[in-house]
Motif scaffolding. Sequence first.
Motif, PDB file in Angstrom:
ATOM      1  N   ILE A 101      20.924 -25.615 -15.582  1.00 39.37           N
ATOM      2  CA  ILE A 101      20.992 -24.147 -15.699  1.00 39.37           C
ATOM      3  C   ILE A 101      20.636 -23.539 -14.357  1.00 39.37           C
ATOM      4  CG2 ILE A 101      19.919 -22.129 -16.795  1.00 39.37           C
ATOM      5  CD1 ILE A 101      19.631 -23.903 -19.317  1.00 39.37           C
ATOM      6  N   ASN A 102      21.542 -22.720 -13.835  1.00 35.19           N
ATOM      7  CA  ASN A 102      21.382 -22.122 -12.511  1.00 35.19           C
ATOM      8  C   ASN A 102      21.662 -20.622 -12.570  1.00 35.19           C
ATOM      9  OD1 ASN A 102      21.097 -24.671 -10.727  1.00 35.19           O
ATOM     10  ND2 ASN A 102      22.894 -25.103 -11.979  1.00 35.19           N
ATOM     11  N   PHE A 103      21.230 -19.920 -11.516  1.00 37.52           N
ATOM     12  CA  PHE A 103      21.314 -18.463 -11.526  1.00 37.52           C
ATOM     13  C   PHE A 103      22.762 -17.969 -11.508  1.00 37.52           C
ATOM     14  CE2 PHE A 103      20.466 -14.079 -10.460  1.00 37.52           C
ATOM     15  CZ  PHE A 103      19.199 -13.850 -10.969  1.00 37.52           C
ATOM     16  N   ASN A 104      23.701 -18.801 -11.081  1.00 36.85           N
ATOM     17  CA  ASN A 104      25.082 -18.308 -11.003  1.00 36.85           C
ATOM     18  C   ASN A 104      25.625 -17.890 -12.369  1.00 36.85           C
ATOM     19  OD1 ASN A 104      25.485 -20.897 -12.042  1.00 36.85           O
ATOM     20  ND2 ASN A 104      26.893 -21.550 -10.441  1.00 36.85           N
ATOM     21  N   ASN A 105      25.166 -18.521 -13.444  1.00 30.72           N
ATOM     22  CA  ASN A 105      25.665 -18.106 -14.747  1.00 30.72           C
ATOM     23  C   ASN A 105      24.851 -16.993 -15.388  1.00 30.72           C
ATOM     24  OD1 ASN A 105      28.227 -19.421 -15.919  1.00 30.72           O
ATOM     25  ND2 ASN A 105      27.266 -21.007 -14.647  1.00 30.72           N
ATOM     26  N   HIS A 151      18.797 -18.563 -19.607  1.00 25.23           N
ATOM     27  CA  HIS A 151      19.350 -17.687 -18.569  1.00 25.23           C
ATOM     28  C   HIS A 151      18.667 -16.314 -18.578  1.00 25.23           C
ATOM     29  CE1 HIS A 151      22.624 -20.673 -18.439  1.00 25.23           C
ATOM     30  NE2 HIS A 151      22.888 -20.195 -17.242  1.00 25.23           N
ATOM     31  N   HIS A 152      18.342 -15.812 -19.763  1.00 25.00           N
ATOM     32  CA  HIS A 152      17.609 -14.546 -19.878  1.00 25.00           C
ATOM     33  C   HIS A 152      16.267 -14.647 -19.163  1.00 25.00           C
ATOM     34  CE1 HIS A 152      15.699 -11.060 -21.895  1.00 25.00           C
ATOM     35  NE2 HIS A 152      14.670 -11.868 -22.064  1.00 25.00           N
ATOM     36  N   ASP A 153      15.560 -15.743 -19.393  1.00 25.82           N
ATOM     37  CA  ASP A 153      14.269 -15.930 -18.740  1.00 25.82           C
ATOM     38  C   ASP A 153      14.434 -15.985 -17.224  1.00 25.82           C
ATOM     39  OD1 ASP A 153      13.129 -15.977 -21.238  1.00 25.82           O
ATOM     40  OD2 ASP A 153      12.674 -18.126 -21.218  1.00 25.82           O
ATOM     41  N   MET A 154      15.424 -16.712 -16.775  1.00 27.52           N
ATOM     42  CA  MET A 154      15.679 -16.822 -15.339  1.00 27.52           C
ATOM     43  C   MET A 154      15.992 -15.446 -14.756  1.00 27.52           C
ATOM     44  SD  MET A 154      18.480 -19.299 -13.452  1.00 27.52           S
ATOM     45  CE  MET A 154      17.555 -20.803 -13.786  1.00 27.52           C
TER      46      MET A 154
END
Length: 394
Positions: free
Chosen positions: A42-46, A365-368
């Motif tokens: 899981i990465n910031f791009n998504n 992703h929400h947390d990120m």
Amino acid sequence: MFAQVVRQGRFGDPLTAFEIEEVPVPEPGPGEVLVAVMAAGINFNNVWAARGTPIDVIADRRRKGEPWDFHIGGSDASGIVHAVGEGVESVSPGDRIVVHPGHWDPDDAWVKGGNDPMLAPSAKIWGYNTNFGSFAQFCLAQEHQILPKAPHLTWAEAAAPTLVGTTAYRMLFGWDGHRLRPGDLVLVWGGSGGLGTQAIQLAVAHGADAVAVVSDDRRGEYATRLGAIGYLNRGGFSHWGVPPHWDDAPGYGAWMKEARRFRQALSEIAGRRSPRIVFEHPGEATIPTSVFLCAPGGMVVICAGTSGYSATVDLRYQWVMQKRLQGSHGTNDDQARAYNDLVREGRIDPSLGEVVPFHEIGRAHHDMANGIEVFGNRVALVGAPDEHAGVTGR
């Protein structure tokens, strides 16, 4: 197959932008490989893909003639080759692999000319600019993206580091005249996160010294366990963001006082050295400080702008001291293989942080997106039964 899908009508908070849907399994075309996904990084791009900004990736692909009205993201995968398309010879069904994120048209004239494919007009980041990334039971990649999985890693560990690690490798070794050298000092922003953990380890593996910038002391201690010679807690400084204009003497003077105090804190760790390479990705909040701190003739190299894109640079420090501000994006095959070899040799740890089940990809992703950080990298289990599965050798 089941997939975590983003659609245009759900753009916004990743918590609701991602939904599990059943979609057709893609067929591998010439030069393509279909992979049964065991785990997905899981990465910031998504986060960006879920928001639909700065690029609406669905609309962008449809403008180019692709039929899909949804997006399956995920730019890191570990898994098992399930099927191969025409002409694929380097991998076979049953191979245990990881996928690197560099994607391009092999018929692109720039690529066929032997040039760096990540500078080609057709260059993309797999699982962001392309569909059928790793947030599904099967993903579709090009043959050249497929790398052997490290046998000593679990599926979750193997899925964690490839995008950030290969990105970091290109940032540190991809630029003529500014490649990382033994004895260099590297300042690493976000030293406890995905990119930072890999940059620190790459520096150490090549005989350089890394100093981490982190948000609290626990993260700093984590960075030092990875090999950083010290850390700076950015919470003790107040000069972040776009600085006052240079003709606002009181305002700019106050900003400069804090920047110099930050430089002094760095000197207390590294002696009188300035960083020859500053490893950047926050962007707007930190670029002014990065350019100020960088050694004369050195390089600030940046791969993202997670704090914003409107960076301000005091050009007096740029031109007089002949510093380079270098953008960096993705990875080419040589860089990806070199990084993966270090992982397979056990010289780079994937820095696995949080492991989540498939149905929590949106929440992760929400947390990120909201700054809820973990130490290292986040991973979602897809086909793997648990976070301990996948080891075949030590």
